[in-house]
Design an enzyme around this catalytic site. Structure first.
Site, PDB file in Angstrom:
ATOM      1  N   CYS A   2       0.979  -0.686  -0.068  1.00 40.16           N
ATOM      2  CA  CYS A   2       0.326  -0.378  -0.291  1.00 40.16           C
ATOM      3  C   CYS A   2       0.975   1.075   0.066  1.00 40.16           C
ATOM      4  O   CYS A   2       1.713   1.179   0.090  1.00 40.16           O
ATOM      5  CB  CYS A   2      -1.111   0.135   1.304  1.00 40.16           C
ATOM      6  SG  CYS A   2      -1.767  -1.350   1.215  1.00 40.16           S
ATOM      7  N   ARG A  27       3.973   0.282  -5.919  1.00 38.89           N
ATOM      8  CA  ARG A  27       3.678  -0.907  -4.637  1.00 38.89           C
ATOM      9  C   ARG A  27       2.525  -0.793  -4.919  1.00 38.89           C
ATOM     10  O   ARG A  27       2.420  -1.962  -3.535  1.00 38.89           O
ATOM     11  CB  ARG A  27       3.423   0.691  -3.562  1.00 38.89           C
ATOM     12  CG  ARG A  27       5.094   1.887  -3.299  1.00 38.89           C
ATOM     13  CD  ARG A  27       5.053   2.662  -2.519  1.00 38.89           C
ATOM     14  NE  ARG A  27       4.247   2.327  -1.490  1.00 38.89           N
ATOM     15  CZ  ARG A  27       5.823   2.177  -0.149  1.00 38.89           C
ATOM     16  NH1 ARG A  27       6.864   1.663  -0.869  1.00 38.89           N
ATOM     17  NH2 ARG A  27       5.320   1.608   0.683  1.00 38.89           N
ATOM     18  N   TRP A  76      -2.887  -2.209  -1.481  1.00 41.55           N
ATOM     19  CA  TRP A  76      -2.537  -4.021  -2.165  1.00 41.55           C
ATOM     20  C   TRP A  76      -3.593  -4.730  -0.417  1.00 41.55           C
ATOM     21  O   TRP A  76      -2.868  -5.026   0.109  1.00 41.55           O
ATOM     22  CB  TRP A  76      -0.525  -3.932  -1.861  1.00 41.55           C
ATOM     23  CG  TRP A  76      -0.377  -5.022  -2.919  1.00 41.55           C
ATOM     24  CD1 TRP A  76      -0.102  -6.086  -3.987  1.00 41.55           C
ATOM     25  CD2 TRP A  76      -0.399  -6.671  -1.692  1.00 41.55           C
ATOM     26  NE1 TRP A  76       0.475  -6.704  -3.636  1.00 41.55           N
ATOM     27  CE2 TRP A  76       0.448  -7.421  -2.642  1.00 41.55           C
ATOM     28  CE3 TRP A  76      -0.383  -6.257  -0.319  1.00 41.55           C
ATOM     29  CZ2 TRP A  76       0.402  -8.880  -2.623  1.00 41.55           C
ATOM     30  CZ3 TRP A  76       0.719  -7.458  -0.058  1.00 41.55           C
ATOM     31  CH2 TRP A  76       1.278  -8.987  -1.151  1.00 41.55           C
ATOM     32  N   ASN A 102      -0.241   1.374   5.896  1.00 44.72           N
ATOM     33  CA  ASN A 102       0.570   0.689   5.298  1.00 44.72           C
ATOM     34  C   ASN A 102       0.907  -0.305   5.716  1.00 44.72           C
ATOM     35  O   ASN A 102       1.366   0.055   6.859  1.00 44.72           O
ATOM     36  CB  ASN A 102       1.589   1.150   4.282  1.00 44.72           C
ATOM     37  CG  ASN A 102       2.578   0.236   4.235  1.00 44.72           C
ATOM     38  OD1 ASN A 102       1.965  -0.716   3.551  1.00 44.72           O
ATOM     39  ND2 ASN A 102       3.546   1.079   3.718  1.00 44.72           N
ATOM     40  N   GLY A 103       0.450  -1.548   6.211  1.00 43.83           N
ATOM     41  CA  GLY A 103       1.353  -2.695   7.006  1.00 43.83           C
ATOM     42  C   GLY A 103      -0.209  -3.834   7.361  1.00 43.83           C
ATOM     43  O   GLY A 103      -1.111  -3.659   6.342  1.00 43.83           O
ATOM     44  N   GLU A 486      15.884 -17.460 -11.398  1.00 51.88           N
ATOM     45  CA  GLU A 486      15.328 -16.370 -11.416  1.00 51.88           C
ATOM     46  C   GLU A 486      14.610 -15.892 -12.833  1.00 51.88           C
ATOM     47  O   GLU A 486      13.962 -15.361 -12.856  1.00 51.88           O
ATOM     48  CB  GLU A 486      16.840 -15.634 -11.579  1.00 51.88           C
ATOM     49  CG  GLU A 486      16.415 -13.829 -11.652  1.00 51.88           C
ATOM     50  CD  GLU A 486      15.721 -12.520 -11.748  1.00 51.88           C
ATOM     51  OE1 GLU A 486      14.890 -13.596  -9.570  1.00 51.88           O
ATOM     52  OE2 GLU A 486      15.470 -11.914 -11.538  1.00 51.88           O
ATOM     53  N   LYS A 490      10.924 -14.417 -13.149  1.00 49.26           N
ATOM     54  CA  LYS A 490      11.218 -13.638 -14.666  1.00 49.26           C
ATOM     55  C   LYS A 490       9.915 -13.330 -15.222  1.00 49.26           C
ATOM     56  O   LYS A 490       8.263 -13.078 -15.139  1.00 49.26           O
ATOM     57  CB  LYS A 490      11.812 -12.640 -15.175  1.00 49.26           C
ATOM     58  CG  LYS A 490      12.929 -12.682 -14.241  1.00 49.26           C
ATOM     59  CD  LYS A 490      12.262 -10.734 -14.408  1.00 49.26           C
ATOM     60  CE  LYS A 490      11.896 -10.053 -12.523  1.00 49.26           C
ATOM     61  NZ  LYS A 490      12.973 -10.715 -11.686  1.00 49.26           N
ATOM     62  N   GLU A 493       6.140 -13.884 -13.239  1.00 47.26           N
ATOM     63  CA  GLU A 493       5.897 -12.620 -12.691  1.00 47.26           C
ATOM     64  C   GLU A 493       5.010 -11.664 -14.077  1.00 47.26           C
ATOM     65  O   GLU A 493       3.890 -10.851 -13.947  1.00 47.26           O
ATOM     66  CB  GLU A 493       6.832 -12.476 -12.404  1.00 47.26           C
ATOM     67  CG  GLU A 493       7.803 -11.614 -12.274  1.00 47.26           C
ATOM     68  CD  GLU A 493       9.035 -10.907 -11.305  1.00 47.26           C
ATOM     69  OE1 GLU A 493       8.495  -9.984 -10.491  1.00 47.26           O
ATOM     70  OE2 GLU A 493       9.940 -11.028 -11.405  1.00 47.26           O
ATOM     71  N   HIS A 509      14.240 -37.506 -12.114  1.00 48.42           N
ATOM     72  CA  HIS A 509      13.500 -38.010 -10.948  1.00 48.42           C
ATOM     73  C   HIS A 509      12.742 -37.443 -10.523  1.00 48.42           C
ATOM     74  O   HIS A 509      11.649 -37.793  -9.609  1.00 48.42           O
ATOM     75  CB  HIS A 509      14.667 -37.617  -9.467  1.00 48.42           C
ATOM     76  CG  HIS A 509      16.019 -37.858  -9.740  1.00 48.42           C
ATOM     77  ND1 HIS A 509      16.189 -39.110  -9.209  1.00 48.42           N
ATOM     78  CD2 HIS A 509      17.428 -37.610 -10.364  1.00 48.42           C
ATOM     79  CE1 HIS A 509      18.142 -39.583  -9.653  1.00 48.42           C
ATOM     80  NE2 HIS A 509      18.363 -38.268  -9.872  1.00 48.42           N
ATOM     81  N   LYS A 609       6.075  -3.697  -5.078  1.00 44.49           N
ATOM     82  CA  LYS A 609       7.057  -3.570  -5.586  1.00 44.49           C
ATOM     83  C   LYS A 609       8.162  -3.218  -4.301  1.00 44.49           C
ATOM     84  O   LYS A 609       9.413  -4.207  -4.641  1.00 44.49           O
ATOM     85  CB  LYS A 609       7.644  -2.035  -6.271  1.00 44.49           C
ATOM     86  CG  LYS A 609       9.339  -1.471  -6.310  1.00 44.49           C
ATOM     87  CD  LYS A 609       9.746  -2.501  -7.777  1.00 44.49           C
ATOM     88  CE  LYS A 609      11.524  -2.219  -8.153  1.00 44.49           C
ATOM     89  NZ  LYS A 609      11.483  -3.476  -8.586  1.00 44.49           N
TER      90      LYS A 609
END
Ligand code: F6R
Length: 614
Positions: A2, A27, A76, A102-103, A486, A490, A493, A509, A609
């Site tokens: 947020c 964000r 968010w 925010n939190g 990585e 990418k 997302e 396996h 972010k």
């Protein structure tokens, strides 16, 4: 996460608040709201909208509220679905107190039960609304802000940064911060408040970062700052150079593409910066030459892309300075036993320097009196403030949610650090140290050339093909395995294509069962002959089952190039820097796939972010 933004001053607040929210929209963006005090009679006004900030902008055009004191929020979601009722601001019973937060308030259930028992009426599913009601009750009892806040923070468990405005007190804005970031830009007869100073870049260069566990009463020309224990705190106002035009897309379709292209320069800047701190690096990191000379283990900590960079760096530290290195996922760290080692340090990696999981890991390490160092991109971040020392990358601000240049500069800094430690331990000479710096500059060149070799029309053709797939397998070996992790992250997302990633030897396996003519496997090669041969065998196993293979291979790796259906070719570099050389091309290809699929590349759904909740 947020975003909270606020303004109090001689001007109207809406323009700044909305621009600040828009700058920080990366964000979080499930819903948004704006609230202000009417300029004539101080009535509390608000407008909220579900979805992106744009929806709030449209609603505000129909209800053009404004005032000299105003706050805004993009959300968010954590507690409660994304909806107008759960959007911030949230209010007390009388709707005279407005709050953006925010939190996460971890004990919100217990608090809500008590507040319901004492007659408070709730209108949302958010934890934030609890703060408004609790503050309402405590302010009635204490009659002073200070008394009410001191009591309030004793009740709240979790992480929070919130801004409150009150109909009855139009000349003040209340700011409270524990663990989540909050800062104030100090203007001339006006104050700008935000989760991130980018919101007010260009308006003022004087910034107050609220210390952890502090609160402030902000007036248009004055701030009162207190610790949670009630003692007044000194105003540590910092001068920062920040202008907003540095953060425009500069002709690129997306911030992600701009940031992919900025990598060469960012790697150069990071090497230049580190070579200038060469002599004082141990001071900056809060360690001594002697402790480095005696170092016999290293612990690295991070989340997401930063964790992948740490995992790759394990190979740097173990190969270059021969120090056993453990890599910890910060989100798991707190649940694991912590074995305090002598002659060791913990290095926390974070682009933002604000990631809650990493910060909590750092705090645990600090509580055990172990040395904790931050490797971050943001010198004003909480991690820099809370660690024993720091080492900085020079990526510049990243706006796209998906990390690109922060990853490549983390690898750069860690490769450099591994050499610097080796030099201190007398394992390498100064000449070798200088050579390592040169190698990094060469790889920066290779990284950019690889992108240039596959410019957009070419890459688009590939992207069309890959965009057909719903699932893929990613494989690597040795240092190319964490790089494959990585790469898979990418792709997931930004393109929303599922990718499962394994060390290539694990294929037989289990995951080999997934391979048929409809499965695409990406393989990331290695220059070590033994590792390479094993990778080729793994690719043969896939081809024998009619699977499709895309290889990121080095020049002259003929066997792999012949057998793969599609190959992306990388020039030879120092084998430890293979992943860094592949980075730009990998990011560029997945960017092109996401573009082909028309994804919101800079702000992928559900992601933010700066992840400031655990
Ligand atoms: C992926 C990505 C995230 C971050 C992670 C940690 O592209 O950006 O996985 O790497 O959230 O963030 P920082 O590095 O800011 O601690």
């Amino acid at each position: 996460m947020c975003t909270v933004v606020g303004y109090i001053g001689r001007g109207y607040s809406r323009e700044f608040v909305m621009e600040g929210l828009s700058r920080l929209e990366y964000r979080g963006y499930d819903s948004a709201g704006f609230s202000c005090l009417h300029p004539d009679d101080n009535r509390l006004l608000y407008v909220k909208a579900e979805g992106k900030l744009h929806n709030l902008v449209t609603k505000l055009e129909d209800s053009p509220i404004d005032g000299f004191t105003g706050i805004g929020h993009t959300r968010w979601s954590t507690h409660g679905a994304s909806s107008v009722k759960n959007a911030h601001p949230q209010f007390d019973c009388e709707r005279t107190i407005s709050i953006v937060h925010n939190g996460i308030i971890e004990n919100h259930r217990e608090l809500k039960v008590k507040l319901l028992e004492s007659g408070h009426v709730f209108h949302s599913d958010t934890d934030t609304e609890i703060i408004a009601h609790l503050f309402e009750a405590l302010y009635k009892t204490h009659k002073t802000f200070k008394g009410a806040i001191l009591d309030l923070v004793g009740y709240l468990q979790g992480a929070y940064a919130f801004i409150t405005i009150l109909q009855d007190k139009p000349d003040v804005m209340l700011l409270v911060r524990k663990r989540s970031p909050l800062c104030v830009g100090i203007g001339d007869g006006e104050m700008y408040v935000a989760s991130d100073m980018l919101a007010f870049a260009g308006k003022t260069n004087k910034v107050l970062f609220l210390p952890d566990e502090s609160f402030a009463l902000v007036h248009k020309d004055m701030i009162e700052l207190y610790h949670f224990d009630g003692t007044p705190l000194p105003m540590n106002i910092q001068e920062v150079e920040l202008t907003w035009d540095m953060y425009e897309k500069q002709g690129h379709d997306h911030y992600m593409l701009k940031e992919i292209y900025e990598q060469k320069g960012a790697i150069h800047d990071t090497v230049d910066f580190l070579s200038t701190v060469h002599d004082r690096v141990w001071d900056d990191m809060g360690v001594t030459e002697q402790s480095i000379a005696q170092l016999d283990s290293i612990n690295l900590l991070g989340c997401g892309t930063s964790w992948h960079a740490a995992y790759i760096a394990k190979f740097f530290f173990e190969t270059i300075c021969m120090i056993p290195t453990r890599v910890h996922l910060a989100s798991e760290f707190r649940h694991m036993p912590l074995f305090a080692q002598k002659n060791s340090f913990y290095l926390a990696l974070s682009q933002s320097g604000e990631t809650a999981d990493t910060l909590e890991g750092m705090r645990l390490i600090k509580s055990m009196a172990l040395p904790i160092i931050a490797l971050t991109n943001v010198s004003s971040s909480t991690m820099v403030r809370e660690s024993d020392g720091f080492i900085l990358t020079q990526a510049g601000r990243e706006i796209a949610v998906a990390s690109t240049k922060s990853f490549s500069t983390q690898l750069t800094a860690l490769y450099w650090l591994a050499h610097r430690i080796a030099l201190e331990k007398k394992i390498i000479t100064s000449k070798k140290m200088q050579q390592a710096e040169k190698e990094l500059l060469v790889v920066a060149e290779v990284l950019e050339n690889c992108i240039e070799n596959y410019r957009m029309p070419i890459m688009q053709t590939y992207a069309k093909e890959y965009a057909q797939y719903k699932n893929m397998i990613f494989l690597g070996r040795h240092i190319s395995y964490p790089f494959a992790l990585e790469a898979a992250l990418k792709l997931k997302e930004i393109a929303y294509i599922f990718a499962t990633c394994y060390p290539a030897g694990e294929l037989k396996h289990g995951p080999l069962a997934l391979v048929d003519e409809g499965m695409m496997t990406f393989v990331f090669s290695h220059q070590d002959p033994l590792v390479y041969q094993k990778l080729v065998s793994n690719v043969q196993e896939i081809k024998a089952r009619k699977g499709k293979v895309t290889a990121f291979a080095f020049e002259d790796q003929k066997q792999l190039l012949d057998i793969a259906d599609v190959s992306f070719i990388i020039p030879h570099v120092n084998p430890l820097l293979g992943p860094l050389a592949m980075t730009g091309l990998m990011q560029f290809l997945f960017y092109a796939i996401a573009k082909e699929l028309d994804r919101p590349i800079d702000k992928p759904r559900n992601l933010a972010k700066s992840v400031t909740v655990e």
